[in-house]
Scaffold this motif. Structure first.
Motif, PDB file in Angstrom:
ATOM      1  N   GLU A  22      20.494  91.273  15.363  1.00  0.00           N
ATOM      2  CA  GLU A  22      20.896  90.129  16.355  1.00  0.00           C
ATOM      3  C   GLU A  22      22.363  90.370  16.552  1.00  0.00           C
ATOM      4  O   GLU A  22      23.267  90.933  15.617  1.00  0.00           O
ATOM      5  CB  GLU A  22      20.870  88.702  15.664  1.00  0.00           C
ATOM      6  N   GLN A  24      26.271  89.960  16.646  1.00  0.00           N
ATOM      7  CA  GLN A  24      27.342  89.061  15.688  1.00  0.00           C
ATOM      8  C   GLN A  24      28.731  89.505  16.081  1.00  0.00           C
ATOM      9  O   GLN A  24      29.025  90.411  16.579  1.00  0.00           O
ATOM     10  CB  GLN A  24      27.065  89.634  14.212  1.00  0.00           C
ATOM     11  N   TRP A  31      26.722  93.959  15.105  1.00  0.00           N
ATOM     12  CA  TRP A  31      25.615  93.647  14.813  1.00  0.00           C
ATOM     13  C   TRP A  31      25.045  93.284  13.517  1.00  0.00           C
ATOM     14  O   TRP A  31      25.727  93.430  12.536  1.00  0.00           O
ATOM     15  CB  TRP A  31      24.466  94.860  15.293  1.00  0.00           C
ATOM     16  N   HIS A  32      23.963  92.373  13.195  1.00  0.00           N
ATOM     17  CA  HIS A  32      23.729  91.935  11.905  1.00  0.00           C
ATOM     18  C   HIS A  32      22.173  92.137  11.642  1.00  0.00           C
ATOM     19  O   HIS A  32      21.594  91.679  12.851  1.00  0.00           O
ATOM     20  CB  HIS A  32      24.093  90.311  11.936  1.00  0.00           C
ATOM     21  N   ARG A  34      19.009  90.879   9.771  1.00  0.00           N
ATOM     22  CA  ARG A  34      18.423  89.868   9.362  1.00  0.00           C
ATOM     23  C   ARG A  34      17.627  90.381   8.080  1.00  0.00           C
ATOM     24  O   ARG A  34      17.402  89.657   7.078  1.00  0.00           O
ATOM     25  CB  ARG A  34      17.552  89.222  10.250  1.00  0.00           C
ATOM     26  N   SER A  39      25.917  93.978   8.106  1.00  0.00           N
ATOM     27  CA  SER A  39      26.538  93.783   9.593  1.00  0.00           C
ATOM     28  C   SER A  39      27.297  95.144   9.573  1.00  0.00           C
ATOM     29  O   SER A  39      27.657  95.851   8.862  1.00  0.00           O
ATOM     30  CB  SER A  39      27.626  92.687   9.686  1.00  0.00           C
TER      31      SER A  39
END
Length: 51
Positions: A22, A24, A31-32, A34, A39
């Motif tokens: 996702e 970020q 991006w991160h 999950r 990150s």
């Protein structure tokens, strides 16, 4: 998943290989993941040889 900046998004996490990413942060390319909770940031460095 689409990027807010209109650029291509990464297909998988560079650390664990999962696809659960996702956006970020405020900067483009952040991006991160999950899955592994890491990150990372991507940036375009250029094309061709340096002159």
């Amino acid at each position: 998943m689409s990027s807010p900046s209109g650029r291509a998004v990464p297909f998988y996490c560079p650390y664990c290989g999962e696809e659960d990413l996702e956006p970020q942060g405020a900067a483009d390319g952040e991006w991160h993941c999950r899955s592994c909770t890491r990150s990372f940031q991507l940036r375009f460095a250029g094309i061709g040889a340096a002159l």
